[in-house]
Design an enzyme around this catalytic site. Structure first.
Site, PDB file in Angstrom:
ATOM      1  N   ASN A  17      -0.935   4.536  -7.092  1.00 55.77           N
ATOM      2  CA  ASN A  17      -1.385   3.300  -7.277  1.00 55.77           C
ATOM      3  C   ASN A  17      -3.210   3.401  -6.894  1.00 55.77           C
ATOM      4  O   ASN A  17      -4.136   3.389  -6.629  1.00 55.77           O
ATOM      5  CB  ASN A  17      -0.939   1.966  -7.122  1.00 55.77           C
ATOM      6  CG  ASN A  17       0.481   1.698  -7.983  1.00 55.77           C
ATOM      7  OD1 ASN A  17      -0.487   1.049  -8.776  1.00 55.77           O
ATOM      8  ND2 ASN A  17       1.021   1.951  -7.597  1.00 55.77           N
ATOM      9  N   ARG A  68       4.067  -4.088  16.516  1.00 53.56           N
ATOM     10  CA  ARG A  68       3.586  -4.079  15.622  1.00 53.56           C
ATOM     11  C   ARG A  68       2.385  -4.967  15.565  1.00 53.56           C
ATOM     12  O   ARG A  68       1.042  -3.891  15.467  1.00 53.56           O
ATOM     13  CB  ARG A  68       4.327  -5.586  14.979  1.00 53.56           C
ATOM     14  CG  ARG A  68       4.761  -4.596  13.141  1.00 53.56           C
ATOM     15  CD  ARG A  68       5.355  -5.840  12.329  1.00 53.56           C
ATOM     16  NE  ARG A  68       6.757  -5.961  12.879  1.00 53.56           N
ATOM     17  CZ  ARG A  68       7.519  -4.733  11.753  1.00 53.56           C
ATOM     18  NH1 ARG A  68       7.126  -4.260  10.576  1.00 53.56           N
ATOM     19  NH2 ARG A  68       8.622  -4.393  11.769  1.00 53.56           N
ATOM     20  N   MET A  93       4.807   0.220   3.531  1.00 55.91           N
ATOM     21  CA  MET A  93       5.678   0.098   3.502  1.00 55.91           C
ATOM     22  C   MET A  93       6.169  -0.370   4.782  1.00 55.91           C
ATOM     23  O   MET A  93       6.683  -0.129   5.547  1.00 55.91           O
ATOM     24  CB  MET A  93       6.397   1.213   2.998  1.00 55.91           C
ATOM     25  CG  MET A  93       7.424   1.776   1.891  1.00 55.91           C
ATOM     26  SD  MET A  93       7.217   0.335   0.687  1.00 55.91           S
ATOM     27  CE  MET A  93       9.154   0.120   1.004  1.00 55.91           C
ATOM     28  N   HIS A 112       3.219  -5.165  -6.724  1.00 61.27           N
ATOM     29  CA  HIS A 112       5.076  -5.439  -6.276  1.00 61.27           C
ATOM     30  C   HIS A 112       6.016  -4.911  -7.585  1.00 61.27           C
ATOM     31  O   HIS A 112       4.965  -5.837  -8.495  1.00 61.27           O
ATOM     32  CB  HIS A 112       5.491  -6.918  -5.719  1.00 61.27           C
ATOM     33  CG  HIS A 112       6.924  -6.442  -5.638  1.00 61.27           C
ATOM     34  ND1 HIS A 112       7.675  -6.099  -4.764  1.00 61.27           N
ATOM     35  CD2 HIS A 112       7.860  -7.780  -6.405  1.00 61.27           C
ATOM     36  CE1 HIS A 112       8.946  -5.827  -4.138  1.00 61.27           C
ATOM     37  NE2 HIS A 112       9.207  -6.636  -5.811  1.00 61.27           N
ATOM     38  N   GLU A 146       5.420 -14.507   4.099  1.00 60.33           N
ATOM     39  CA  GLU A 146       6.517 -13.895   3.636  1.00 60.33           C
ATOM     40  C   GLU A 146       5.995 -13.226   2.559  1.00 60.33           C
ATOM     41  O   GLU A 146       5.498 -13.045   1.751  1.00 60.33           O
ATOM     42  CB  GLU A 146       6.996 -15.268   3.219  1.00 60.33           C
ATOM     43  CG  GLU A 146       8.376 -15.022   3.039  1.00 60.33           C
ATOM     44  CD  GLU A 146       8.916 -15.980   1.215  1.00 60.33           C
ATOM     45  OE1 GLU A 146       9.605 -16.290   0.762  1.00 60.33           O
ATOM     46  OE2 GLU A 146       8.088 -17.455   1.905  1.00 60.33           O
ATOM     47  N   GLU A 177       1.946  -0.257 -13.607  1.00 62.95           N
ATOM     48  CA  GLU A 177       0.775  -0.509 -12.466  1.00 62.95           C
ATOM     49  C   GLU A 177      -0.402  -0.697 -12.286  1.00 62.95           C
ATOM     50  O   GLU A 177      -1.195  -0.915 -11.586  1.00 62.95           O
ATOM     51  CB  GLU A 177       1.504  -0.245 -11.495  1.00 62.95           C
ATOM     52  CG  GLU A 177       3.192  -0.821 -10.966  1.00 62.95           C
ATOM     53  CD  GLU A 177       3.917  -0.374 -10.187  1.00 62.95           C
ATOM     54  OE1 GLU A 177       3.244  -0.449  -9.100  1.00 62.95           O
ATOM     55  OE2 GLU A 177       4.803   0.076 -10.125  1.00 62.95           O
TER      56      GLU A 177
HETATM   57  C1  GRF Z   1       4.848   0.963  -6.583  1.00 68.39           C
HETATM   58  O1  GRF Z   1       5.646   0.406  -7.461  1.00 68.39           O
HETATM   59  C2  GRF Z   1       4.247   0.266  -6.044  1.00 68.39           C
HETATM   60  O2  GRF Z   1       4.313  -1.445  -7.016  1.00 68.39           O
HETATM   61  C3  GRF Z   1       5.426  -0.409  -5.191  1.00 68.39           C
HETATM   62  O3  GRF Z   1       5.614   0.683  -3.652  1.00 68.39           O
HETATM   63  C4  GRF Z   1       5.593   1.900  -5.358  1.00 68.39           C
HETATM   64  C5  GRF Z   1       4.390   2.543  -5.006  1.00 68.39           C
HETATM   65  O4  GRF Z   1       3.951   3.500  -5.801  1.00 68.39           O
HETATM   66  N1  GRF Z   1       4.581  -1.570  -3.854  1.00 68.39           N
HETATM   67  P1  GRF Z   1       2.888   4.604  -5.563  1.00 68.39           P
HETATM   68  O5  GRF Z   1       2.469   5.222  -3.462  1.00 68.39           O
HETATM   69  O6  GRF Z   1       1.495   3.758  -5.079  1.00 68.39           O
HETATM   70  O7  GRF Z   1       2.872   5.854  -5.873  1.00 68.39           O
END
Ligand code: GRF
Length: 217
Positions: A17, A68, A93, A112, A146, A177
Site C-alpha cells: 500500500n 509505547r 501493526m 483496513h 479504538e 486497496e
Molecule cells: C493490508 O491488507 C492493509 O489493509 C492492512 O495490512 C495489509 C498491509 O499490506 N492494514 P501491505 O504492507 O500494504 O502490503
C-alpha cells in the site's frame, strides 16, 4: 495548486500500500507528497523498497523503547522534523496511545481490509469467510483511539467466492486497496473529505449507478 500536503507513511511489513501511495504521489497534480516513510520493524520489506527508491526512510524499532509513549515520542520527533502534516498508516501493526491519536486527529488515516464496521481486528479475511458474506472489501478511515474505527473516507468492494481461502480473498481485496488508498489520500489532502460529526462528507462525484451483485444475477 495549493501546496502539497507533507505526508508520512508508517509501515510494519511488505509495504504494497505504501508503494501505491508513493506511485500515485509522483503524478504532478497529486495533492500530497510523501516526505517520510517510517517502519517500526527493521525487517519490514517495504523499508528496503523505500530506500532503493530514494525516499527518506527510517526505522524506529518499537522494541528499543521501554514504553509505547517513549516510542511515540521518537516517532513524533521524526514527523515534526520532516514537517509532516498528514500520516497514512499502511499495514502499521502497532496500537497507538490515545494521546498520539488525539494529536493527529483528522490528520491520520488507515486502510483496513474489510468493509468496516464489519470484521475489525486481526484475521479479518477469515472472519469474512466464516460469516459467509458474499461481498467483502476495504475501508480507508480517519484513525481514532479504538482499533479500526473512525470516520469512513472511502470503501471498495469485491465478491467473495465459495472457493475462497483467506489468501485468495486477501489478494482480491489487496488489488482494490491499491486503488482506493491513493484515491482517499487525494481526497483528504485536497480538502475534499470534510468531517461532519463522525461521518465524512465527500465533495467529489460518486457514481451512483455502480452496482456489485454477488453472486451475479
Ligand atoms: C493490508 O491488507 C492493509 O489493509 C492492512 O495490512 C495489509 C498491509 O499490506 N492494514 P501491505 O504492507 O500494504 O502490503
Amino acid at each position: 495548486m495549493t501546496e502539497k500536503k507533507r505526508t508520512a507513511i508508517l509501515i510494519s511489513g511488505r509495504g504494497s500500500n505504501m508503494r501505491s501511495l508513493v506511485e500515485a504521489a509522483r503524478v504532478p497534480d497529486y495533492p500530497a507528497e510523501i516526505v517520510l516513510v517510517i517502519a517500526n520493524r527493521p525487517d519490514a520489506a517495504g523499508i528496503a523498497w523505500a530506500v532503493e527508491h530514494g525516499l527518506p526512510a527510517v526505522v524506529i524499532d518499537h522494541k528499543d523503547y521501554a514504553s509505547r509513549a517513549d516510542f511515540e515520542r521518537v516517532l513524533q520527533a521524526a514527523l515534526d522534523t520532516s514537517g509532516v502534516e498528514l500520516v497514512a498508516l499502511a499495514g502499521f501493526m502497532r496500537l497507538m496511545t490515545p494521546e498520539f491519536v488525539a494529536h493527529w486527529h483528522d490528520r491520520m488515516i488507515n486502510i483496513h481490509p474489510s468493509l468496516l464496521p464489519s470484521f475489525k481486528g486481526l484475521h479479518t479475511h477469515e472472519q469474512a469467510i466464516a460469516a459467509g458474506v458474499k461481498i467483502a472489501g476495504c475501508t480507508v478511515h480517519f484513525v481514532r483511539a479504538e482499533m479500526d474505527s473512525g470516520p469512513i473516507i472511502a470503501q471498495a468492494a469485491v465478491p467473495v467466492l465459495s472457493s475462497d481461502t483467506s489468501e485468495t480473498l486477501a489478494a482480491r481485496i489487496l488489488e482494490v486497496e491499491h486503488q482506493v488508498y491513493p484515491f482517499a489520500l487525494r481526497l483528504v489532502a485536497a480538502g475534499q473529505a470534510r468531517r461532519d460529526g463522525e461521518k465524512v462528507v465527500i465533495s467529489s462525484d460518486v457514481n451512483e449507478t455502480n452496482r456489485l451483485y454477488s453472486p451475479g444475477i
